[in-house]
Design an enzyme around this catalytic site. Structure first.
Site, short mmCIF file in Angstrom:
data_model
loop_
_atom_site.label_atom_id
_atom_site.label_comp_id
_atom_site.label_asym_id
_atom_site.label_seq_id
_atom_site.Cartn_x
_atom_site.Cartn_y
_atom_site.Cartn_z
N ALA A 37 -44.67 53.08 62.49
CA ALA A 37 -45.94 51.93 61.57
C ALA A 37 -45.60 51.76 60.19
CB ALA A 37 -47.27 51.84 62.91
N HIS A 38 -45.57 53.02 59.45
CA HIS A 38 -45.23 53.22 58.25
C HIS A 38 -44.20 52.49 57.95
CE1 HIS A 38 -49.15 55.75 57.89
NE2 HIS A 38 -48.62 55.34 56.27
N ARG A 39 -42.57 53.18 58.67
CA ARG A 39 -41.62 52.96 58.05
C ARG A 39 -41.54 51.19 58.24
NH1 ARG A 39 -36.41 55.82 59.27
NH2 ARG A 39 -38.14 57.27 60.40
N GLU A 91 -46.09 57.22 51.99
CA GLU A 91 -47.07 56.96 51.14
C GLU A 91 -47.17 56.45 50.13
OE1 GLU A 91 -49.51 56.04 53.52
OE2 GLU A 91 -50.27 57.69 54.39
#
Lengths: 201, 293
Positions: A37-39, A91
Site C-alpha cells: 500500500a505504501h508503494r 515513510e
C-alpha cells in the site's frame, strides 16, 4: 511521561506537543498500510492521482489484520502491528506527500523517517507487538477497504477507532528516537555485561 | 483404543488452548515483570500485554494475529498401536483448527511462495518424535511465531573458549535481536551434538515451564547467570527500554565432538504458546498445561 488523547484529523500544532515516552490514544480515522500500500500510494502521488481517502491529519497503522466478513460487514478479529523497519524506505516521502501525523507499528524506524517526522510534524507510536486483541477491540468499525486486490494483509483498511492505544511515542517531531537511544544505551551496557561475565570485548 | 479419533480431538483442543490461553507460568512471569519493571515505557508495554492476554481469554480470540508455524512434540509409549496414523491425524486437527479457531494460514511453499491456506504442507505441521516406555501418548503443540523465529541462531563456537564463548554468543545474539523478537523473550540454548542437534535442543528447551530450573544445579546456575546478564542489556519490553528483556533462560545439551562446540539460541516471544495433554491406554485424556479445560 504525559498521556494525550487526540481526535483525527490531528493538527501539526497538536503533534508537536508530543515528546518521546509520552503515551497517546487516538480516536477517529486510521488507515492500515504495509509495504504494498505504501508503494502504490507513492506511485499514485507521482502520477498525480488522488488516494481513495485523504490521509491528512490521520494515523497510518503498519498492520495486516485478520478480518472476517459477516454479511456485508467486516469484523476485525486480530490486528496487531507488523515490523515497521520494512516501511522505512517509503515513510519520509509518505509523510511529506500525504501529511500523515501518526505512524503506528512495532520495532521502531530509522534516521530517514525520524528526520521527516521532525521536518513535517509527525510522530511514531509503538503499539505492543502481539497485542492483537487489544488492537482489534479498539476498532469500532471498518469503514471501507481499498485496494483489496493486494490481499487481506496488504489492503488499505479504513478504520474508525476509539481510544486506540496505548501508543508509546518512540519518535517525536523534535528529532528524538527512543529506539535509537535504547540501542545506544544497550551498546554501553554490553561492556558492563562482558565485564561481569569475565569476557574480553 | 481408538487412537486416531482421540488424537485428532486432542490435537485440535491443544491448538485452540495454546493460541488463546497463555500457560500459567508465562502469565505469572509477565505479571511479575510488570510489578518489577522500573522503566515507564517498559511498564506501559507489559500492561498492554497483560490486558491483551485477558481480552484474548474473554473473547476466545487468538492472543496474537501470528498464530505461528504448527509444531508438535509426541512422546509415544512403545506399547501404543497405530502410531503410523498420528501424523495424518495431527494434520487433520491442524486443518480443522485453522478454520474453527481460526488460525492465520502460515504455511507457504518456499519455491512458488503460494500459501496453502490451511497451515499444512510438506513436513508441516512438523512432528518431533520420542519413543518412551509405557502405553500412553503425550502430545505437545508449540505454535511458533515468525518474529521470534527470525532471530534464532546456530553457530560453531571455538572449543577452547568453552562456556565463556557460549555466554558471549548468547549475549550478542540478544543484543543483535533487539526489539525484533517481541521481548520479553524466553531463550532456549542448545549445546553440543552437532549443528542440527543443538538447535533442536534449544527449541525444545522453550517447552520447559519458567518456574522449573535445570535439574542439574551447575547448569541451573549458568541459566541464572545468563538470565541476569541479558536483563542488564536494557532492551526491555518491546525494545523500548527497561530491565525485562528475558522471562527465562533454558539450557539443554548433548556431548560434543572434541573439535566442535555447536551452540544455538532459540528465541520465543512473550506470547510463549504451548499446550500439552496425555492420552492413556484406556483413551482417557488429561490436559497438563491448561487444567481448566
Amino acid at each position: 511521561m504525559a498521556v494525550y488523547k487526540f481526535k483525527t484529523p490531528i493538527s501539526e500544532e497538536e503533534i508537536r506537543k508530543l515528546k518521546v515516552n509520552d503515551v497517546l490514544y487516538i480516536t477517529g480515522t486510521m488507515v492500515t498500510a504495509r509495504d504494498q500500500a505504501h508503494r502504490r500510494a507513492l506511485e499514485h502521488f507521482k502520477q498525480g492521482k488522488a488516494l481513495p481517502i485523504s490521509l491528512e491529519g490521520l494515523a497510518v497503522f503498519h498492520c495486516g489484520p485478520v478480518m472476517k466478513k459477516e454479511g456485508e460487514k467486516w469484523i476485525p478479529v486480530a490486528a496487531g502491528p507488523t515490523t515497521s523497519t520494512r516501511m522505512d524506505i517509503f515513510e519520509d516521502e509518505f509523510i511529506k506527500n500525504f501529511k500523515v501525523r501518526v505512524i503506528i507499528g512495532k520495532g521502531g524506524m530509522g534516521r530517514r523517517t525520524t528526520e521527516a517526522m521532525a521536518k513535517y510534524g509527525a510522530v511514531y507510536g509503538a503499539f505492543t507487538g502481539g497485542a492483537a486483541v487489544l488492537a482489534a477491540k479498539a476498532i469500532r468499525s471498518v469503514r471501507t477497504v481499498e485496494w483489496f486486490d493486494l490481499g487481506m494483509p496488504e489492503a488499505m483498511w479504513v478504520l474508525e477507532v476509539e481510544e486506540f492505544g496505548p501508543l508509546a511515542i518512540a519518535i517525536d517531531s523534535h528529532g528524538n528516537n527512543l529506539f535509537m537511544e535504547v540501542q545506544k544505551k544497550v551498546e554501553e551496557n554490553k561492556q558492563r555485561i562482558y565485564q561481569k561475565l569475565g569476557l574480553s570485548p | 483404543m481408538e487412537t486416531a479419533n482421540i488424537v485428532e480431538k486432542v490435537g485440535f483442543n491443544l491448538l485452540k488452548q495454546a493460541v488463546i490461553y497463555l500457560p500459567e507460568d508465562v502469565k505469572h512471569a509477565l505479571q511479575k515483570a510488570y510489578a518489577e519493571e522500573t522503566s515507564e515505557a517498559g511498564k506501559t508495554q507489559l500492561k498492554a500485554i497483560l490486558d491483551n492476554v485477558e481480552l484474548a481469554e474473554r473473547h476466545q480470540a487468538p492472543i496474537c494475529q501470528d498464530t505461528g508455524t504448527i509444531i508438535f512434540y509426541v512422546k509415544a509409549g512403545a506399547g501404543v498401536k497405530n502410531l503410523d496414523k498420528i501424523e495424518e491425524t495431527l494434520t487433520k486437527a491442524t486443518r480443522r483448527a485453522t478454520v474453527e479457531v481460526p488460525l492465520r494460514p502460515n504455511s507457504v511453499n518456499p519455491f512458488t511462495q503460494k500459501n496453502s491456506g490451511d497451515n499444512t504442507g510438506r513436513l508441516i505441521p512438523y512432528i518431533n518424535w520420542e519413543i518412551v516406555s509405557g502405553d500412553s501418548i503425550e502430545l505437545t503443540v508449540m505454535p511458533k511465531g515468525g518474529g521470534s523465529e527470525n532471530v534464532c541462531i546456530s553457530g560453531m563456537l571455538v572449543p577452547g573458549e568453552g562456556i565463556k564463548g557460549l555466554k558471549k554468543f548468547v549475549v550478542d545474539a540478544v543484543i543483535r535481536a533487539g526489539a525484533k523478537p517481541c521481548p520479553p523473550n524466553i531463550l532456549g540454548i542448545g549445546i553440543g551434538g552437532g549443528a542440527d542437534i543443538s538447535i533442536k535442543l534449544a527449541k525444545k528447551a522453550l517447552l520447559r515451564p519458567l518456574n522449573e530450573p535445570n535439574p542439574d544445579p551447575e547448569i541451573a546456575e549458568l541459566e541464572k547467570e545468563i538470565f541476569e546478564a541479558v536483563n542488564m542489556t536494557g532492551i526491555g519490553p518491546m525494545g523500548l527500554g527497561g530491565k525485562t528483556t528475558a522471562l527465562g533462560v533454558h539450557i539443554d545439551y548433548a556431548y560434543r565432538h572434541p573439535a566442535s562446540y555447536p551452540a544455538a539460541v532459540a528465541f520465543q516471544c512473550w506470547a510463549a504458546r504451548r499446550a500439552t495433554a496425555r492420552i492413556n491406554s484406556a483413551g482417557k485424556v488429561e490436559y497438563l498445561t491448561h487444567r481448566m479445560w
